[in-house]
Design a protein around this motif. Structure first.
Motif, short mmCIF file in Angstrom:
data_model
loop_
_atom_site.label_atom_id
_atom_site.label_comp_id
_atom_site.label_asym_id
_atom_site.label_seq_id
_atom_site.Cartn_x
_atom_site.Cartn_y
_atom_site.Cartn_z
N PHE A 61 0.68 -1.29 -0.08
CA PHE A 61 -0.01 -0.03 -0.03
C PHE A 61 0.87 1.15 0.05
N SER A 62 1.86 1.29 0.79
CA SER A 62 2.61 2.42 0.95
C SER A 62 3.75 2.60 -0.41
N ARG A 63 3.98 1.75 -0.85
CA ARG A 63 4.83 1.79 -1.94
C ARG A 63 4.09 2.52 -3.27
N ARG A 64 2.83 2.44 -3.39
CA ARG A 64 1.76 3.06 -4.25
C ARG A 64 1.97 4.66 -3.79
N LEU A 65 2.19 5.05 -2.64
CA LEU A 65 2.15 6.51 -2.32
C LEU A 65 3.55 7.02 -2.40
N ILE A 66 4.63 6.03 -1.85
CA ILE A 66 5.78 6.63 -1.66
C ILE A 66 6.75 6.03 -2.57
N PRO A 67 7.34 6.74 -3.68
CA PRO A 67 8.32 6.14 -4.47
C PRO A 67 9.69 5.92 -3.77
N ALA A 68 10.37 5.01 -4.56
CA ALA A 68 11.52 4.73 -4.11
C ALA A 68 12.51 6.07 -4.32
N ILE A 69 13.47 6.19 -3.33
CA ILE A 69 14.25 7.36 -3.33
C ILE A 69 15.81 6.80 -3.79
N GLY A 70 16.05 6.99 -4.98
CA GLY A 70 17.37 6.66 -5.53
C GLY A 70 17.53 5.22 -5.63
N GLY A 71 16.30 4.71 -5.90
CA GLY A 71 16.22 3.14 -6.08
C GLY A 71 16.14 2.28 -4.82
#
Length: 108
Positions: A61-71
């Motif tokens: 759920f949270s990966r949809r809202l918060i993108p990876a930072i620098g992979g």
């Protein structure tokens, strides 16, 4: 026996169970953070499912809202912080449930 006394008698158990559950959940997310250093570990097999299953729903759920930072997926770190905050607010030394429990013990 009134409803208030029934609730008051169950408070210590509720407090203990909630404290342990939130601590265990925090620990599971910390394991997830450490396991990111070992990408060959499959969280869908064997004993690793004990770490993967309880955490994957929130992470998905949270990966949809918060993108990876620098992979780098930072969502497990965010959940450790949120669960730790919730634990402190509810069952910490000055937490809401702790204060209610202390108050009910002082009354009777």
């Amino acid at each position: 026996m009134t409803a208030v006394s029934v609730l008051a008698s169950g408070l210590p158990l509720l407090h203990a169970v909630l404290a342990l559950a939130l601590a265990a959940w925090t620990l599971l997310f910390l394991f997830r953070i450490v396991l990111t250093w070992y990408p060959q570990v499959d969280l869908n097999r064997g004993a690793m499912q004990l770490i993967g299953l309880p955490t994957e729903g929130l992470l998905r759920f949270s990966r949809r809202l918060i993108p990876a930072i620098g992979g780098v997926d930072v969502t497990p770190v965010i959940w450790v912080g949120l669960i730790s905050l919730l634990r402190e607010l509810v069952v910490g030394q000055q937490g809401l449930l702790t204060q209610v429990l202390r108050h009910s013990q002082s009354l009777g």
